[in-house]
Scaffold this motif. Structure first.
Motif, PDB file in Angstrom:
ATOM      1  N   SER A 301      43.758 101.172 117.972  1.00  0.00           N
ATOM      2  CA  SER A 301      43.423 100.757 116.623  1.00  0.00           C
ATOM      3  C   SER A 301      42.860  99.482 116.307  1.00  0.00           C
ATOM      4  N   LEU A 302      41.892  99.243 115.529  1.00  0.00           N
ATOM      5  CA  LEU A 302      41.450  97.916 115.222  1.00  0.00           C
ATOM      6  C   LEU A 302      41.693  97.872 113.388  1.00  0.00           C
ATOM      7  N   SER A 303      42.570  97.003 112.770  1.00  0.00           N
ATOM      8  CA  SER A 303      42.365  97.027 111.744  1.00  0.00           C
ATOM      9  C   SER A 303      42.363  95.384 111.056  1.00  0.00           C
ATOM     10  N   GLY A 304      42.022  95.217 109.782  1.00  0.00           N
ATOM     11  CA  GLY A 304      42.165  93.831 109.432  1.00  0.00           C
ATOM     12  C   GLY A 304      41.118  93.461 108.198  1.00  0.00           C
ATOM     13  N   THR A 305      41.016  92.304 107.546  1.00  0.00           N
ATOM     14  CA  THR A 305      40.332  91.844 106.502  1.00  0.00           C
ATOM     15  C   THR A 305      39.657  90.373 107.068  1.00  0.00           C
ATOM     16  N   LEU A 306      38.260  90.444 106.833  1.00  0.00           N
ATOM     17  CA  LEU A 306      37.466  89.128 107.151  1.00  0.00           C
ATOM     18  C   LEU A 306      36.602  88.877 105.933  1.00  0.00           C
ATOM     19  N   ALA A 307      36.244  87.707 105.840  1.00  0.00           N
ATOM     20  CA  ALA A 307      35.530  87.024 104.637  1.00  0.00           C
ATOM     21  C   ALA A 307      34.895  85.822 104.992  1.00  0.00           C
ATOM     22  N   GLY A 308      33.433  85.673 104.782  1.00  0.00           N
ATOM     23  CA  GLY A 308      32.987  84.420 105.185  1.00  0.00           C
ATOM     24  C   GLY A 308      31.598  84.227 104.191  1.00  0.00           C
ATOM     25  N   ALA A 309      30.797  83.264 104.645  1.00  0.00           N
ATOM     26  CA  ALA A 309      29.698  82.845 103.854  1.00  0.00           C
ATOM     27  C   ALA A 309      28.566  83.362 104.021  1.00  0.00           C
ATOM     28  N   THR A 310      28.064  83.967 105.338  1.00  0.00           N
ATOM     29  CA  THR A 310      27.039  84.747 105.509  1.00  0.00           C
ATOM     30  C   THR A 310      27.282  85.756 106.855  1.00  0.00           C
ATOM     31  N   LEU A 311      26.532  86.806 106.735  1.00  0.00           N
ATOM     32  CA  LEU A 311      26.463  87.513 107.868  1.00  0.00           C
ATOM     33  C   LEU A 311      25.276  88.650 107.840  1.00  0.00           C
ATOM     34  N   ASP A 312      24.769  88.667 109.103  1.00  0.00           N
ATOM     35  CA  ASP A 312      23.468  89.394 109.321  1.00  0.00           C
ATOM     36  C   ASP A 312      23.994  90.721 109.758  1.00  0.00           C
ATOM     37  N   LEU A 313      23.946  91.626 108.648  1.00  0.00           N
ATOM     38  CA  LEU A 313      24.121  92.982 108.616  1.00  0.00           C
ATOM     39  C   LEU A 313      23.104  93.697 109.554  1.00  0.00           C
ATOM     40  N   GLY A 314      21.853  93.545 109.382  1.00  0.00           N
ATOM     41  CA  GLY A 314      20.708  93.994 110.007  1.00  0.00           C
ATOM     42  C   GLY A 314      20.992  94.020 111.258  1.00  0.00           C
ATOM     43  N   ARG A 315      21.315  92.746 111.898  1.00  0.00           N
ATOM     44  CA  ARG A 315      21.246  92.440 113.325  1.00  0.00           C
ATOM     45  C   ARG A 315      22.363  93.392 114.098  1.00  0.00           C
ATOM     46  N   LEU A 316      23.498  93.503 113.280  1.00  0.00           N
ATOM     47  CA  LEU A 316      24.452  94.567 113.899  1.00  0.00           C
ATOM     48  C   LEU A 316      23.998  95.957 114.011  1.00  0.00           C
ATOM     49  N   LEU A 317      23.321  96.322 112.979  1.00  0.00           N
ATOM     50  CA  LEU A 317      22.694  97.671 113.068  1.00  0.00           C
ATOM     51  C   LEU A 317      21.815  97.966 114.005  1.00  0.00           C
ATOM     52  N   THR A 318      20.983  96.794 114.404  1.00  0.00           N
ATOM     53  CA  THR A 318      19.989  96.993 115.260  1.00  0.00           C
ATOM     54  C   THR A 318      20.623  97.057 116.517  1.00  0.00           C
ATOM     55  N   ARG A 319      21.448  96.307 116.985  1.00  0.00           N
ATOM     56  CA  ARG A 319      22.111  96.379 118.345  1.00  0.00           C
ATOM     57  C   ARG A 319      22.899  97.623 118.344  1.00  0.00           C
ATOM     58  N   LEU A 320      23.153  98.570 117.460  1.00  0.00           N
ATOM     59  CA  LEU A 320      23.885  99.554 117.746  1.00  0.00           C
ATOM     60  C   LEU A 320      23.105 101.006 118.330  1.00  0.00           C
ATOM     61  N   PRO A 335      26.741 112.126 120.030  1.00  0.00           N
ATOM     62  CA  PRO A 335      27.853 111.988 120.664  1.00  0.00           C
ATOM     63  C   PRO A 335      29.084 111.570 119.738  1.00  0.00           C
ATOM     64  N   PHE A 336      29.441 112.265 118.827  1.00  0.00           N
ATOM     65  CA  PHE A 336      30.392 111.982 117.795  1.00  0.00           C
ATOM     66  C   PHE A 336      31.610 111.610 118.290  1.00  0.00           C
ATOM     67  N   GLU A 337      32.193 112.162 119.437  1.00  0.00           N
ATOM     68  CA  GLU A 337      33.594 111.791 119.969  1.00  0.00           C
ATOM     69  C   GLU A 337      33.579 110.150 120.349  1.00  0.00           C
ATOM     70  N   THR A 338      32.425 109.699 120.942  1.00  0.00           N
ATOM     71  CA  THR A 338      32.482 108.281 121.282  1.00  0.00           C
ATOM     72  C   THR A 338      32.522 107.568 120.080  1.00  0.00           C
ATOM     73  N   TRP A 339      31.812 107.634 118.919  1.00  0.00           N
ATOM     74  CA  TRP A 339      31.823 107.162 117.799  1.00  0.00           C
ATOM     75  C   TRP A 339      33.086 106.832 117.181  1.00  0.00           C
ATOM     76  N   THR A 340      33.807 108.097 117.222  1.00  0.00           N
ATOM     77  CA  THR A 340      35.057 108.034 116.810  1.00  0.00           C
ATOM     78  C   THR A 340      36.265 108.086 117.521  1.00  0.00           C
ATOM     79  N   ALA A 341      35.843 107.380 118.806  1.00  0.00           N
ATOM     80  CA  ALA A 341      37.097 107.312 119.907  1.00  0.00           C
ATOM     81  C   ALA A 341      38.237 106.389 119.773  1.00  0.00           C
ATOM     82  N   HIS A 342      38.051 105.559 118.767  1.00  0.00           N
ATOM     83  CA  HIS A 342      39.174 104.417 118.367  1.00  0.00           C
ATOM     84  C   HIS A 342      39.217 104.439 117.036  1.00  0.00           C
ATOM     85  N   ASP A 343      40.256 104.196 116.409  1.00  0.00           N
ATOM     86  CA  ASP A 343      40.631 103.880 114.990  1.00  0.00           C
ATOM     87  C   ASP A 343      40.296 102.471 114.405  1.00  0.00           C
TER      88      ASP A 343
END
Length: 585
Positions: A301-320, A335-343
């Motif tokens: 499992s991975l959890s957390g809170t992050l904040a910043g000035a800028t973020l390229d959300l489009g680049r992240l979605l394209t790589r998915l 392959p829904f199991e692979t999308w939800t394999a980790h918390d």
């Protein structure tokens, strides 16, 4: 001969004389007995078999064992080596005692037994370190061209090849220090480790440099009441997915990330790592906050809170590499199991974000993943004078994947948005959108074909470029033939435009769609298949008062539909027979 040379010569003769006074029986049995006892005392390795033992006194005392096998007393470490060479200390030999300051293992094959379910360096090293800790002193141990087989319950967990390591000489309770290089899963790596041996706190240092990874950790380790390691961690990789794949992990969502560097204060406990004061860099974007990585019942499992000035959300979605929405009905199941394999429970907020050309401000987003459940949302975002919200929820269901999509846009300035989004460049004014859809299926086409819900779009006080509807009406009233000329040029101002659509079984139906401006009104009816997606719609342009009707058709793929004027209907006067039209002028 000078005085100094004479002294050296006499000293050498004296040493050789003292050695000669000792009863050095080179018989194999006696050599083996002395050597085995000394090696065990200085390395913690009990020699369990050998082919031949050799000893040489000059120029320096040294011992060589051929085809030697060995093991720690608790069985956690065992192996064999083509040759074991040991350099004996000179002074102990003067009194007839064997002692070594260096032991070389040439081409060894080592078996390291680790507890079942252990996946951390501390777990792997615990038992061998316990054995070394019991030594009063440890010689310098050098491994040349070796292999290490890490086993759990008899099964091989991992293999280290081309191992060239040096374990420094140390006194009792001093930390273990090793450095060298090895190859793991086909990739070379340089490593350096300082690990405390005794109870209480001790300095800890780990350095790994490989083509995919640069890692530095420096801190302290405490073993009571539970092992806890704290310190400063820095990590950099050219590709996080490739790095995780090197470690035998392939989380689907990690594909969104490319080059990554991280620095943080780490607190490492068994199956739990807490990172504070995190500075995470994703190419040109930096995020700060806190993260926690844990393993419970074999699930990460991975959890957390992050904040910043800028973020390229489009680049992240394209790589998915998200599945396309225009697949065929027999497309493979998601392959829904692979999308939800980790918390995952991750919250990210940034001052500005980019999404496929769109610029967002004051963005707060989240990702929540549990076994059989995937949820991502945009809690808030400013966009071109307005705001945007959205939520995607997917859950495993008996019939496949149950998907819910909700989104909303308020007070969007279309003129400003069109500067960044070419698909909106023809529009100006203020817009709002509300959307709610539900679907169920095993593949993207099945889900699209099952969608049901509702959507509304409203525009006000704007213009539509590329069409001159008001001019077309004026020309059509005077002479319908003139209406065919240049109607695709100019602009059409509107006071309001509204669209209400219902979706059932993957087909969108416009139930109320119209645009109105000074002197005209246009209505639109028809359907759109979301599984295509394709449009099959008809529009009717008419003056605010009067009986003239100008028909249009809107057909084709959603990405590039054809908007055409129905010339036959326009030129055929009311009551005219088939084929009778007005002449063009």
């Amino acid at each position: 001969m000078t005085r100094r040379a004479s002294i050296l010569a006499y000293s050498l003769v004296l040493v050789l004389g003292l050695l000669g006074l000792q009863s050095w029986n080179i018989a194999a049995a006696r050599v083996e007995r002395h050597v085995i006892r000394a090696i065990e005392a200085r390395t913690g390795l009990a020699v369990t078999g050998l082919d031949k033992a050799e000893i040489a006194l000059l120029p320096l005392p040294r011992i060589s064992l051929s085809a030697v096998s060995f093991a720690q007393q608790d069985g956690s470490l065992s192996g064999r080596a083509l040759r074991l060479r040991a350099q004996a200390r000179l002074l102990p030999l003067l009194v007839g005692r064997l002692d070594f300051d260096r032991v070389d293992l040439v081409s060894p094959q080592l078996d390291l037994a680790v507890p079942a379910g252990s996946d951390q360096l501390g777990d792997w090293l615990a038992r061998p370190l316990d054995a070394l800790q019991k030594l009063s002193e440890q010689s310098r141990i050098v491994i040349n061209g070796g292999s290490v087989f890490i086993r759990s319950e008899g099964a091989i967990r991992s293999i280290l090849r081309d191992v060239n390591l040096v374990l420094d000489e140390r006194e009792a309770q001093a930390p273990l220090a090793l450095a060298g290089n090895l190859q793991w899963r086909g990739m070379p790596a340089e490593i350096s480790l300082v690990w405390p041996m005794a109870g209480g706190r001790g300095r800890t240092l780990l350095s790994i440099e490989a083509p995919l990874l640069k890692l530095q950790f420096e801190g302290a380790r405490s073993s009571a009441p539970e092992p806890i390691t704290t310190g400063q961690l820095t990590l950099a990789t050219r590709s996080l997915p490739e790095l995780l794949n090197w470690f035998g992990e392939a989380p689907r969502l990690a594909g969104a990330l490319g080059p990554l560097s991280l620095s943080a204060e780490a607190r490492i406990r068994p199956h739990d790592t807490a990172l504070t004061n995190v500075a995470l860099r994703l190419e040109g974007d930096r995020l700060d906050g806190a993260l926690n990585l844990a393993t419970v019942a074999g699930r990460t499992s991975l959890s957390g809170t992050l904040a910043g000035a800028t973020l390229d959300l489009g680049r992240l979605l394209t790589r998915l590499e998200l599945p396309a929405a225009n697949g065929t009905p027999d497309s493979a199941p998601l392959p829904f199991e692979t999308w939800t394999a980790h918390d995952i429970d991750l919250r990210v907020s940034v001052e500005a974000a980019r999404l496929d050309g769109a610029r967002l401000s004051d963005v707060a987003t989240y990702l929540l993943v549990k076994k059989g459940r995937f949820e991502a949302g945009l809690l808030r975002a400013g966009a071109y004078g307005g705001s945007v919200k959205g939520r995607l929820l997917a859950m495993a269901a008996p019939g496949g994947i149950d998907v819910k999509l909700v989104g909303g846009v308020e007070k969007l300035n279309l003129g400003r948005a069109g500067l960044d989004l070419p698909q909106l460049a023809r529009l100006s004014g203020t817009g709002a959108l509300q959307l709610s859809l539900d679907g169920l299926g095993q593949s993207v086409p099945e889900i699209l074909a099952s969608l049901s819900g509702k959507g509304t779009l409203s525009l006000r006080q704007g213009e539509l470029s590329g069409f001159a509807f008001a001019d077309l009406l004026r020309r059509a009233e005077r002479n319908p033939g003139l209406a065919l000329r240049d109607w695709r040029q100019g602009r059409t101002a509107f006071d309001s435009a509204g669209f209400t659509a219902t979706v059932a079984n993957g087909v969108l139906t416009l139930s109320d769609a119209q645009m109105a401006g000074t002197g005209y009104r246009m209505t639109l009816v028809g359907t759109a298949a979301l599984n295509g997606p394709t449009l099959d719609m008809a529009a009717l342009l008419q003056p605010a008062s009067g009986t003239l009707r100008v028909p249009f058709s809107l057909r084709g793929p959603l990405s590039a539909p054809a908007f055409d004027l129905q010339t036959e209907a326009l030129l055929r006067p009311a009551g005219a027979g088939e084929g009778e039209t007005l002449p063009l002028r």
